[in-house]
Design a protein around this motif. Structure first.
Motif, mmCIF file in Angstrom:
data_model
loop_
_atom_site.group_PDB
_atom_site.id
_atom_site.type_symbol
_atom_site.label_atom_id
_atom_site.label_comp_id
_atom_site.label_asym_id
_atom_site.label_seq_id
_atom_site.Cartn_x
_atom_site.Cartn_y
_atom_site.Cartn_z
ATOM 1 N N PHE A 1 1.868 6.177 -6.834
ATOM 2 C CA PHE A 1 1.310 6.265 -5.481
ATOM 3 C C PHE A 1 1.610 7.617 -4.857
ATOM 4 C CE2 PHE A 1 1.947 6.061 -0.911
ATOM 5 C CZ PHE A 1 0.775 5.473 -0.463
ATOM 6 N N LEU A 2 2.846 8.079 -4.977
ATOM 7 C CA LEU A 2 3.249 9.334 -4.353
ATOM 8 C C LEU A 2 2.487 10.525 -4.933
ATOM 9 C CD1 LEU A 2 7.105 8.706 -4.153
ATOM 10 C CD2 LEU A 2 5.520 8.821 -2.224
ATOM 11 N N VAL A 3 2.326 10.543 -6.245
ATOM 12 C CA VAL A 3 1.579 11.645 -6.867
ATOM 13 C C VAL A 3 0.116 11.584 -6.460
ATOM 14 C CG1 VAL A 3 0.760 12.585 -9.069
ATOM 15 C CG2 VAL A 3 3.146 11.873 -8.825
ATOM 16 N N TRP A 4 -0.478 10.404 -6.527
ATOM 17 C CA TRP A 4 -1.905 10.248 -6.243
ATOM 18 C C TRP A 4 -2.226 10.576 -4.780
ATOM 19 C CZ3 TRP A 4 -5.966 9.911 -9.277
ATOM 20 C CH2 TRP A 4 -7.196 9.492 -8.739
ATOM 21 N N ASN A 5 -1.285 10.275 -3.890
ATOM 22 C CA ASN A 5 -1.539 10.469 -2.453
ATOM 23 C C ASN A 5 -0.713 11.603 -1.853
ATOM 24 O OD1 ASN A 5 -3.269 7.993 -1.547
ATOM 25 N ND2 ASN A 5 -1.672 7.131 -2.874
ATOM 26 N N SER A 6 -0.200 12.493 -2.690
ATOM 27 C CA SER A 6 0.750 13.505 -2.217
ATOM 28 C C SER A 6 0.176 14.412 -1.134
ATOM 29 C CB SER A 6 1.258 14.355 -3.391
ATOM 30 O OG SER A 6 0.182 14.929 -4.093
ATOM 31 N N PHE A 7 -1.140 14.564 -1.086
ATOM 32 C CA PHE A 7 -1.737 15.406 -0.053
ATOM 33 C C PHE A 7 -2.230 14.579 1.136
ATOM 34 C CE2 PHE A 7 -1.460 18.269 -3.544
ATOM 35 C CZ PHE A 7 -1.292 19.523 -2.971
ATOM 36 N N HIS A 8 -1.795 13.332 1.188
ATOM 37 C CA HIS A 8 -2.098 12.465 2.332
ATOM 38 C C HIS A 8 -0.815 11.936 2.969
ATOM 39 C CE1 HIS A 8 -6.381 12.342 1.293
ATOM 40 N NE2 HIS A 8 -5.978 12.256 0.036
ATOM 41 N N LEU A 9 0.290 12.659 2.729
ATOM 42 C CA LEU A 9 1.590 12.209 3.237
ATOM 43 C C LEU A 9 2.114 13.070 4.381
ATOM 44 C CD1 LEU A 9 3.363 11.573 -0.207
ATOM 45 C CD2 LEU A 9 1.874 10.026 1.090
ATOM 46 N N VAL B 1 -3.385 12.535 8.635
ATOM 47 C CA VAL B 1 -3.833 12.019 7.342
ATOM 48 C C VAL B 1 -3.391 10.571 7.205
ATOM 49 C CG1 VAL B 1 -3.940 14.261 6.188
ATOM 50 C CG2 VAL B 1 -1.774 13.003 6.239
ATOM 51 N N GLU B 2 -3.806 9.940 6.136
ATOM 52 C CA GLU B 2 -3.701 8.484 6.026
ATOM 53 C C GLU B 2 -2.283 7.949 6.154
ATOM 54 O OE1 GLU B 2 -5.396 4.866 3.173
ATOM 55 O OE2 GLU B 2 -5.616 6.966 2.564
ATOM 56 N N TYR B 3 -1.308 8.636 5.564
ATOM 57 C CA TYR B 3 0.055 8.109 5.522
ATOM 58 C C TYR B 3 1.076 9.016 6.205
ATOM 59 C CZ TYR B 3 -2.028 5.137 1.913
ATOM 60 O OH TYR B 3 -2.834 4.258 1.220
ATOM 61 N N ALA C 1 4.793 21.401 -0.683
ATOM 62 C CA ALA C 1 6.228 21.269 -0.957
ATOM 63 C C ALA C 1 6.565 19.852 -1.404
ATOM 64 C CB ALA C 1 7.030 21.647 0.277
ATOM 65 N N LEU C 2 6.022 18.866 -0.700
ATOM 66 C CA LEU C 2 6.324 17.478 -1.055
ATOM 67 C C LEU C 2 5.719 17.128 -2.419
ATOM 68 C CD1 LEU C 2 7.718 14.906 -0.224
ATOM 69 C CD2 LEU C 2 5.689 14.258 1.091
ATOM 70 N N PHE C 3 4.535 17.651 -2.713
ATOM 71 C CA PHE C 3 3.912 17.430 -4.022
ATOM 72 C C PHE C 3 4.817 17.946 -5.143
ATOM 73 C CE2 PHE C 3 1.032 19.189 -7.368
ATOM 74 C CZ PHE C 3 0.598 17.970 -7.883
ATOM 75 N N ILE C 4 5.375 19.140 -4.952
ATOM 76 C CA ILE C 4 6.286 19.716 -5.955
ATOM 77 C C ILE C 4 7.540 18.864 -6.086
ATOM 78 C CG2 ILE C 4 7.743 21.715 -6.480
ATOM 79 C CD1 ILE C 4 5.576 23.460 -5.157
#
Length: 291
Positions: free
Chosen positions: A264-272, A144-146, A281-284
């Motif tokens: 940024f972290l919330v908006w891209n949490s599924f691209h990390l 993914v992107e990041y 887990a990271l999103f939570i």
């Protein structure tokens, strides 16, 4: 089989006399034969060097004059010191694993078919001599992107690099040192992706990844592994590693602040992260301000 491409295998050793014979044998038994194994010993205090010299006299061993403190430092110092012009591909090897006999052959086939610059794969983790209960820790989910800021591409012992990529990384290490690099495999993956190199993560395991009490990282499978990772998030060490990579890769302060911003972290949490479980887990953690 076409063996016209020369493959360098860099092995890092430290007090590994209990395992190194099996690992070297698995490398020498590769179906792909045009290889050269060079061992960099991190000032072992056991009989590792004498054992290798006695049992494998043709293998070149470079013994450090002092301990570098970690396998990561050993690997990066080794990479920075070798004349890579003589090789087409560069691999890294731990001292205690067992390579599947077609590891190199399959990796080079991926380079040819997929036109890639860097390769890694899944592994089969095992304890002791028990191969019946091997576990695969899947690292091969879609990139993914990041993701390269937040995780590696798998164990560095599976990595294979093109000479172009390895030479680029070598020059960067020589110019910038490696003081901030705690995990060489994570850095190599981050450098590769951030500089536009193409990386492939193979879902097929390429080696048996030995687990024991001296492992620096381990396979991240099981309750204790999850607990350790959670602890690293809670105490801030995981975020510190992410930021260390960003610093070492010389991203601007503005970009670092962007990567660390809550929005940024919330908006891209599924691209990390790649693994769907890790994404969630990271999103939570981000929502709860734990990360």
């Amino acid at each position: 089989m076409n063996n016209n491409k020369k493959v360098l295998i860099i092995m890092a050793t430290y007090n590994g006399e209990s395992w190194v014979k099996e690992q070297i044998s698995s490398i020498l038994n590769q179906t792909y034969k045009n290889t050269e194994l060079v061992i960099f010993d991190d000032f072992s205090t056991d009989s590792t060097v004498d054992f290798i010299s006695s049992n494998f006299p043709a293998i070149k061993i470079i013994k450090r004059s002092k301990n570098l403190g970690s396998a990561s430092n050993n690997f990066l110092q080794a990479l920075s010191s070798i004349d890579l012009r003589h090789y087409d591909f560069i691999c890294f090897s731990d001292q205690d694993d067992l390579w599947m006999n077609d590891k190199i052959e399959r990796a080079l086939a991926c380079f040819k078919d997929k036109k890639i610059d860097g390769y890694s794969s899944n592994v089969k983790s095992f304890w002791g001599a028990n191969f019946k209960d091997c576990k695969i820790n899947d690292k091969s989910y879609d990139q993914v992107e990041y993701d390269y800021f937040f995780e590696s591409a798998g164990p560095g012992c599976t990595y294979v690099l093109s000479r172009e990529l390895a030479s680029d990384i070598q020059l960067y290490i020589i110019k910038n040192g490696a003081n901030l690099v705690e995990h060489y495999d994570w850095f190599i993956y981050a450098y590769s992706r951030s500089r536009g190199y193409k990386w492939f993560i193979d879902k097929n395991p390429s080696l048996y990844y030995r687990q024991h009490n001296s492992n620096f990282i381990g396979d991240n499978v099981g309750f204790l592994a999850y607990y350790k990772r959670l602890k690293n998030v809670l105490n801030g060490s995981y975020r510190s590693e992410v930021n260390n990579n960003i610093d070492y890769l010389k991203y601007s302060i503005d970009y670092k602040n962007k990567i660390n911003s809550r929005l940024f972290l919330v908006w891209n949490s599924f691209h990390l992260r790649r693994n769907p479980r890790d994404k969630l887990a990271l999103f939570i953690f981000i929502l709860l301000c734990i990360y």
